[in-house]
Design a protein around this motif. Structure first.
Motif, PDB file in Angstrom:
ATOM      1  N   GLY A 144     -21.830 -48.844 -20.936  1.00 12.19           N
ATOM      2  CA  GLY A 144     -22.395 -47.503 -20.754  1.00 12.19           C
ATOM      3  C   GLY A 144     -21.482 -46.586 -19.965  1.00 12.19           C
ATOM      4  O   GLY A 144     -21.268 -45.428 -20.352  1.00 12.19           O
ATOM      5  N   THR A 145     -20.930 -47.086 -18.857  1.00 18.69           N
ATOM      6  CA  THR A 145     -20.074 -46.245 -18.019  1.00 18.69           C
ATOM      7  C   THR A 145     -18.757 -45.927 -18.709  1.00 18.69           C
ATOM      8  O   THR A 145     -18.240 -44.810 -18.591  1.00 18.69           O
ATOM      9  N   LEU A 146     -18.195 -46.881 -19.454  1.00 18.02           N
ATOM     10  CA  LEU A 146     -16.934 -46.637 -20.146  1.00 18.02           C
ATOM     11  C   LEU A 146     -17.103 -45.582 -21.239  1.00 18.02           C
ATOM     12  O   LEU A 146     -16.301 -44.640 -21.345  1.00 18.02           O
ATOM     13  N   ASN A 147     -18.139 -45.722 -22.032  1.00 17.15           N
ATOM     14  CA  ASN A 147     -18.347 -44.764 -23.121  1.00 17.15           C
ATOM     15  C   ASN A 147     -18.707 -43.378 -22.601  1.00 17.15           C
ATOM     16  O   ASN A 147     -18.263 -42.366 -23.150  1.00 17.15           O
ATOM     17  N   TRP A 148     -19.502 -43.320 -21.536  1.00 19.76           N
ATOM     18  CA  TRP A 148     -19.852 -42.004 -20.989  1.00 19.76           C
ATOM     19  C   TRP A 148     -18.617 -41.324 -20.392  1.00 19.76           C
ATOM     20  O   TRP A 148     -18.458 -40.109 -20.502  1.00 19.76           O
ATOM     21  N   GLY A 149     -17.744 -42.107 -19.794  1.00 23.06           N
ATOM     22  CA  GLY A 149     -16.508 -41.546 -19.257  1.00 23.06           C
ATOM     23  C   GLY A 149     -15.653 -40.929 -20.347  1.00 23.06           C
ATOM     24  O   GLY A 149     -15.080 -39.838 -20.170  1.00 23.06           O
ATOM     25  N   LEU A 150     -15.549 -41.608 -21.488  1.00 22.40           N
ATOM     26  CA  LEU A 150     -14.790 -41.057 -22.616  1.00 22.40           C
ATOM     27  C   LEU A 150     -15.426 -39.779 -23.148  1.00 22.40           C
ATOM     28  O   LEU A 150     -14.737 -38.810 -23.468  1.00 22.40           O
ATOM     29  N   MET A 151     -16.732 -39.777 -23.255  1.00 21.78           N
ATOM     30  CA  MET A 151     -17.422 -38.586 -23.747  1.00 21.78           C
ATOM     31  C   MET A 151     -17.215 -37.406 -22.811  1.00 21.78           C
ATOM     32  O   MET A 151     -16.953 -36.286 -23.241  1.00 21.78           O
ATOM     33  N   LEU A 152     -17.316 -37.668 -21.513  1.00 21.11           N
ATOM     34  CA  LEU A 152     -17.241 -36.601 -20.517  1.00 21.11           C
ATOM     35  C   LEU A 152     -15.825 -36.063 -20.368  1.00 21.11           C
ATOM     36  O   LEU A 152     -15.608 -34.842 -20.402  1.00 21.11           O
ATOM     37  N   CYS A 153     -14.862 -36.954 -20.194  1.00 22.63           N
ATOM     38  CA  CYS A 153     -13.509 -36.546 -19.822  1.00 22.63           C
ATOM     39  C   CYS A 153     -12.591 -36.271 -21.011  1.00 22.63           C
ATOM     40  O   CYS A 153     -11.608 -35.524 -20.872  1.00 22.63           O
ATOM     41  N   VAL A 154     -12.876 -36.882 -22.154  1.00 29.04           N
ATOM     42  CA  VAL A 154     -11.977 -36.742 -23.297  1.00 29.04           C
ATOM     43  C   VAL A 154     -12.635 -35.963 -24.434  1.00 29.04           C
ATOM     44  O   VAL A 154     -12.149 -34.901 -24.836  1.00 29.04           O
ATOM     45  N   PHE A 155     -13.745 -36.464 -24.951  1.00 30.44           N
ATOM     46  CA  PHE A 155     -14.370 -35.814 -26.101  1.00 30.44           C
ATOM     47  C   PHE A 155     -14.800 -34.382 -25.782  1.00 30.44           C
ATOM     48  O   PHE A 155     -14.505 -33.453 -26.531  1.00 30.44           O
ATOM     49  N   SER A 156     -15.475 -34.200 -24.659  1.00 32.50           N
ATOM     50  CA  SER A 156     -15.946 -32.857 -24.307  1.00 32.50           C
ATOM     51  C   SER A 156     -14.784 -31.889 -24.105  1.00 32.50           C
ATOM     52  O   SER A 156     -14.777 -30.778 -24.644  1.00 32.50           O
ATOM     53  N   ILE A 157     -13.787 -32.295 -23.335  1.00 30.69           N
ATOM     54  CA  ILE A 157     -12.668 -31.409 -23.026  1.00 30.69           C
ATOM     55  C   ILE A 157     -11.827 -31.108 -24.262  1.00 30.69           C
ATOM     56  O   ILE A 157     -11.266 -30.012 -24.395  1.00 30.69           O
ATOM     57  N   SER A 158     -11.743 -32.060 -25.195  1.00 32.89           N
ATOM     58  CA  SER A 158     -10.934 -31.823 -26.392  1.00 32.89           C
ATOM     59  C   SER A 158     -11.493 -30.685 -27.244  1.00 32.89           C
ATOM     60  O   SER A 158     -10.769 -30.102 -28.061  1.00 32.89           O
ATOM     61  N   HIS A 159     -12.755 -30.347 -27.059  1.00 28.45           N
ATOM     62  CA  HIS A 159     -13.323 -29.199 -27.778  1.00 28.45           C
ATOM     63  C   HIS A 159     -12.653 -27.891 -27.356  1.00 28.45           C
ATOM     64  O   HIS A 159     -12.520 -26.972 -28.169  1.00 28.45           O
ATOM     65  N   ALA A 160     -12.263 -27.806 -26.101  1.00 25.33           N
ATOM     66  CA  ALA A 160     -11.552 -26.608 -25.645  1.00 25.33           C
ATOM     67  C   ALA A 160     -10.215 -26.497 -26.361  1.00 25.33           C
ATOM     68  O   ALA A 160      -9.808 -25.410 -26.793  1.00 25.33           O
TER      69      ALA A 160
END
Length: 308
Positions: A144-160
């Motif tokens: 859970g923590t690993l996947n949420w970290g990827l979503m927060l720090c990588v997937f979300s920011i890559s939208h910018a």
């Protein structure tokens, strides 16, 4: 026309930063309050705006690389805070490796893989990579923590970063570059506005159990200021109608606030004040982009739904 609009917008940002620096300098000389943190924040903004401007003007590729680096540093801070198992060390390698892959999809303008690589493929792969260690204690928490970290720090920011490669529209020749500038400027300006309004007039706590320094005065002052700024700047760098500009002017500050307090809840759970110490007055990279983790994906899909 594209470069003229972007250049004028960047000049406006530098002018605003210069004016803010003069105001902060004046306040620091006259006020009885300790404004050391505010001064440090302002000084750090000069460095951050300079890096952003340079990357923005050189090329899209450099800008995408900069966002990839931001994701890497944010994810590194995140992993340094959360408790991880010894068995997770190999899994962390795969998590870090997903960063260049995700940003390659941005560079390649491959929206299909961009949209599913982390929330589908990495979401499914990381648990499998984790179970290969055959250590089941703490497996659910780890995944859970690993996947949420990827979503927060990588997937979300890559939208910018993906905003940057969107083409010009009939309503704006600035294209994706203008949209990215609009998003980043308003997100960061909202952070500053909420902090400043709260520092000057804050009385009533809005969510004291998570972030004791957040006040209704700061939140509403930031939302109102950002709303006005969104309406006034949207015609310069975006294709937005007045209605969509107003909607974005509410979406960005509200989502930014939620992103801020979400990361605050994470830090409070882990017992840390800041995610790092890389940026004087701000803390770490994740401290600085916490609002952007929420505003970037929401603004991207808002824009894509109405204009692309």
């Amino acid at each position: 026309m594209t470069f003229q609009a972007i250049h004028w917008a960047l000049i406006g940002i530098w002018g605003l930063l210069a004016a803010a620096s003069l105001i902060v300098y004046g306040l620091s000389k006259r006020s009885d309050k300790d404004l050391t943190e505010l001064v440090q924040r302002t000084q750090s903004w000069w460095v951050m705006v300079a890096i952003f401007t340079l990357a923005f003007l050189v090329s899209n590729t450099i800008s995408i690389i900069v966002f990839g680096l931001i994701s890497f540093l944010a994810l590194k801070e995140y992993f340094s805070m959360i408790p991880t198992r010894r068995a997770d060390r190999r899994v962390l390698f795969w998590a870090y490796l997903s960063i260049p892959v995700q940003y390659f999809w941005v560079y390649d303008s491959y929206y299909g893989m961009f949209a599913v690589f982390i929330p589908v493929y990495m979401f499914l792969f990381l648990p499998f990579a984790s179970l290969l260690s055959q250590q089941t204690d703490g497996f659910l928490k780890s995944v859970g923590t690993l996947n949420w970290g990827l979503m927060l720090c990588v997937f979300s920011i890559s939208h910018a970063a993906f905003l940057l490669i969107l083409p010009p529209t009939e309503g704006s020749s600035a294209g994706g570059a203008g949209l990215l500038l609009f998003l980043v400027f308003l997100t960061q300006f909202n952070d500053v506005a909420q902090y400043t309004w709260g520092k000057m007039f804050g009385r009533r706590k809005i969510i004291p159990g998570v972030s004791p320094n957040k006040t209704w005065e700061g939140f509403l002052g930031g939302v109102g200021t950002t709303f006005v700024l969104a309406i006034s700047t949207a015609p310069l760098v975006t294709p937005f109608s007045i209605t969509h500009a107003a909607a974005a002017g509410l979406l960005i500050p509200i989502a930014g606030f939620i992103g801020d307090v979400t990361v605050s809840a994470l830090k409070r759970d882990l017992g840390v004040k800041d995610t790092g110490s890389l940026i004087p007055g701000h803390g770490g990279i994740l401290d600085r982009i916490d609002s952007l983790t929420f505003t970037a994906p929401l603004f991207f899909h808002f824009t894509r739904y109405f204009y692309y």
